[in-house]
Write a protein that holds these residues in place. Structure first.
Motif, PDB file in Angstrom:
ATOM      1  N   UNK A  87       0.848  -1.191   0.000  1.00  0.00           N
ATOM      2  CA  UNK A  87       0.000   0.000   0.000  1.00  0.00           C
ATOM      3  C   UNK A  87       0.883   1.240   0.000  1.00  0.00           C
ATOM      4  N   UNK A  88       0.333   2.329  -0.475  1.00  0.00           N
ATOM      5  CA  UNK A  88       1.057   3.600  -0.453  1.00  0.00           C
ATOM      6  C   UNK A  88       0.701   4.295   0.847  1.00  0.00           C
ATOM      7  N   UNK A  89       1.529   4.087   1.861  1.00  0.00           N
ATOM      8  CA  UNK A  89       1.299   4.697   3.164  1.00  0.00           C
ATOM      9  C   UNK A  89       1.875   6.105   3.157  1.00  0.00           C
ATOM     10  N   UNK A  90       1.054   7.122   3.407  1.00  0.00           N
ATOM     11  CA  UNK A  90       1.575   8.492   3.464  1.00  0.00           C
ATOM     12  C   UNK A  90       2.599   8.609   4.595  1.00  0.00           C
ATOM     13  N   UNK A  91       3.688   9.331   4.334  1.00  0.00           N
ATOM     14  CA  UNK A  91       4.744   9.416   5.342  1.00  0.00           C
ATOM     15  C   UNK A  91       4.762  10.740   6.088  1.00  0.00           C
ATOM     16  N   UNK A 120      -4.246   8.801  11.048  1.00  0.00           N
ATOM     17  CA  UNK A 120      -4.653   9.775  12.064  1.00  0.00           C
ATOM     18  C   UNK A 120      -5.479   9.118  13.165  1.00  0.00           C
ATOM     19  N   UNK A 121      -6.253   8.081  12.822  1.00  0.00           N
ATOM     20  CA  UNK A 121      -7.132   7.427  13.787  1.00  0.00           C
ATOM     21  C   UNK A 121      -6.420   6.363  14.609  1.00  0.00           C
ATOM     22  N   UNK A 122      -5.596   5.543  13.955  1.00  0.00           N
ATOM     23  CA  UNK A 122      -4.947   4.412  14.615  1.00  0.00           C
ATOM     24  C   UNK A 122      -3.631   4.849  15.255  1.00  0.00           C
ATOM     25  N   UNK A 123      -3.160   4.039  16.192  1.00  0.00           N
ATOM     26  CA  UNK A 123      -1.876   4.316  16.843  1.00  0.00           C
ATOM     27  C   UNK A 123      -0.700   3.781  16.044  1.00  0.00           C
ATOM     28  N   UNK A 124      -0.953   2.842  15.142  1.00  0.00           N
ATOM     29  CA  UNK A 124       0.095   2.316  14.270  1.00  0.00           C
ATOM     30  C   UNK A 124      -0.563   1.699  13.047  1.00  0.00           C
ATOM     31  N   UNK A 125       0.104   1.822  11.889  1.00  0.00           N
ATOM     32  CA  UNK A 125      -0.356   1.224  10.639  1.00  0.00           C
ATOM     33  C   UNK A 125       0.861   0.617   9.960  1.00  0.00           C
ATOM     34  N   UNK A 126       0.731  -0.618   9.514  1.00  0.00           N
ATOM     35  CA  UNK A 126       1.814  -1.276   8.789  1.00  0.00           C
ATOM     36  C   UNK A 126       1.208  -2.339   7.898  1.00  0.00           C
ATOM     37  N   UNK A 127       2.056  -2.991   7.102  1.00  0.00           N
ATOM     38  CA  UNK A 127       1.562  -4.052   6.233  1.00  0.00           C
ATOM     39  C   UNK A 127       2.560  -5.195   6.232  1.00  0.00           C
ATOM     40  N   UNK A 128       2.080  -6.351   5.806  1.00  0.00           N
ATOM     41  CA  UNK A 128       2.917  -7.545   5.768  1.00  0.00           C
ATOM     42  C   UNK A 128       2.588  -8.330   4.505  1.00  0.00           C
ATOM     43  N   UNK A 129       3.617  -8.761   3.757  1.00  0.00           N
ATOM     44  CA  UNK A 129       3.334  -9.588   2.575  1.00  0.00           C
ATOM     45  C   UNK A 129       2.867 -10.978   2.996  1.00  0.00           C
ATOM     46  N   UNK A 130       2.013 -11.578   2.172  1.00  0.00           N
ATOM     47  CA  UNK A 130       1.571 -12.942   2.418  1.00  0.00           C
ATOM     48  C   UNK A 130       2.653 -13.939   2.007  1.00  0.00           C
ATOM     49  N   UNK A 136      -1.376  -8.166   3.901  1.00  0.00           N
ATOM     50  CA  UNK A 136      -2.287  -7.770   4.968  1.00  0.00           C
ATOM     51  C   UNK A 136      -1.886  -6.380   5.433  1.00  0.00           C
ATOM     52  N   UNK A 137      -2.866  -5.483   5.491  1.00  0.00           N
ATOM     53  CA  UNK A 137      -2.656  -4.161   6.070  1.00  0.00           C
ATOM     54  C   UNK A 137      -3.220  -4.226   7.486  1.00  0.00           C
ATOM     55  N   UNK A 138      -2.398  -3.799   8.449  1.00  0.00           N
ATOM     56  CA  UNK A 138      -2.764  -3.906   9.865  1.00  0.00           C
ATOM     57  C   UNK A 138      -2.787  -2.529  10.519  1.00  0.00           C
ATOM     58  N   UNK A 139      -3.695  -2.379  11.473  1.00  0.00           N
ATOM     59  CA  UNK A 139      -3.809  -1.145  12.255  1.00  0.00           C
ATOM     60  C   UNK A 139      -3.940  -1.529  13.715  1.00  0.00           C
ATOM     61  N   UNK A 140      -3.267  -0.767  14.560  1.00  0.00           N
ATOM     62  CA  UNK A 140      -3.344  -1.022  15.996  1.00  0.00           C
ATOM     63  C   UNK A 140      -3.945   0.186  16.699  1.00  0.00           C
ATOM     64  N   UNK A 141      -4.897  -0.089  17.575  1.00  0.00           N
ATOM     65  CA  UNK A 141      -5.469   0.921  18.461  1.00  0.00           C
ATOM     66  C   UNK A 141      -5.038   0.573  19.876  1.00  0.00           C
ATOM     67  N   UNK A 142      -4.403   1.503  20.564  1.00  0.00           N
ATOM     68  CA  UNK A 142      -4.018   1.289  21.950  1.00  0.00           C
ATOM     69  C   UNK A 142      -5.264   1.393  22.821  1.00  0.00           C
ATOM     70  N   UNK A 143      -5.426   0.440  23.741  1.00  0.00           N
ATOM     71  CA  UNK A 143      -6.594   0.418  24.612  1.00  0.00           C
ATOM     72  C   UNK A 143      -6.337   0.998  25.977  1.00  0.00           C
ATOM     73  N   UNK A 144      -5.063   1.150  26.345  1.00  0.00           N
ATOM     74  CA  UNK A 144      -4.749   1.728  27.648  1.00  0.00           C
ATOM     75  C   UNK A 144      -3.603   2.721  27.469  1.00  0.00           C
ATOM     76  N   UNK A 145      -3.603   3.733  28.306  1.00  0.00           N
ATOM     77  CA  UNK A 145      -2.595   4.788  28.210  1.00  0.00           C
ATOM     78  C   UNK A 145      -1.184   4.256  28.389  1.00  0.00           C
ATOM     79  N   UNK A 146      -1.000   3.226  29.176  1.00  0.00           N
ATOM     80  CA  UNK A 146       0.335   2.700  29.441  1.00  0.00           C
ATOM     81  C   UNK A 146       0.689   1.502  28.586  1.00  0.00           C
ATOM     82  N   UNK A 147       0.107   1.409  27.380  1.00  0.00           N
ATOM     83  CA  UNK A 147       0.304   0.211  26.573  1.00  0.00           C
ATOM     84  C   UNK A 147       1.642   0.162  25.860  1.00  0.00           C
ATOM     85  N   UNK A 148       2.412   1.220  25.910  1.00  0.00           N
ATOM     86  CA  UNK A 148       3.748   1.105  25.355  1.00  0.00           C
ATOM     87  C   UNK A 148       4.004   2.036  24.206  1.00  0.00           C
TER      88      UNK A 148
END
Length: 152
Positions: A87-91, A120-130, A136-148
């Protein structure tokens, strides 16, 4: 959840699955951001993904797999398609908005708007080849303030 690109309700089915999972997990506060993220990711597959030759089957629908996984500190969304092109991830911002003046529409890129919204919405966005094609394009949302950290 496995969806097919040619179905008329593909995006809606993915959004509904996300809403149900978030309700079950008690994460209603993330519902709109997650549903928008899934809409953008699935929409990208519908409009841009062309199956790799090794995965393409003439006349067969294009497959889209949507996953949501919840850990104590994270919610991870994955959208898998049959196109191995990254994917073309804006930098980041190419220029300062203050320099644009009254031409705010100049700030909107010609492509990548959906992924820009997701970043802008997710805490991290990345992709992985199959392993055998696709990605697969993946997005992570942090659920707790101290999640790292902000890295995937």
């Amino acid at each position: 959840m496995t969806l097919f690109a040619e179905a008329p309700d593909t995006v809606q089915a993915a959004r509904n699955m996300a809403r149900t999972a978030l309700e079950d997990w008690g994460l209603n506060e993330l519902a709109e951001d997650v549903r928008l993220t899934i809409s953008e990711l699935v929409g990208n597959v519908l409009h841009h993904a062309i199956p790799d030759d090794c995965l393409a089957v003439p006349g067969a629908p294009r497959r889209i797999d949507v996953t949501l996984r919840k850990w104590p500190d994270w919610l991870v969304i994955g959208v898998t398609d049959e196109d191995s092109h990254p994917p073309t991830l804006p930098i980041g911002e190419g220029f300062s908005p203050q320099l644009v003046g009254d031409l705010q529409e100049a700030l909107i890129p010609d492509h990548g708007r959906g992924l820009l919204i997701i970043q802008r919405l997710a805490d991290a966005v990345w992709w992985s080849p199959g392993e055998t094609g696709g990605k697969t394009v993946l997005c992570r949302f942090n659920l707790s303030a101290g999640s790292g950290t902000q890295s995937p």
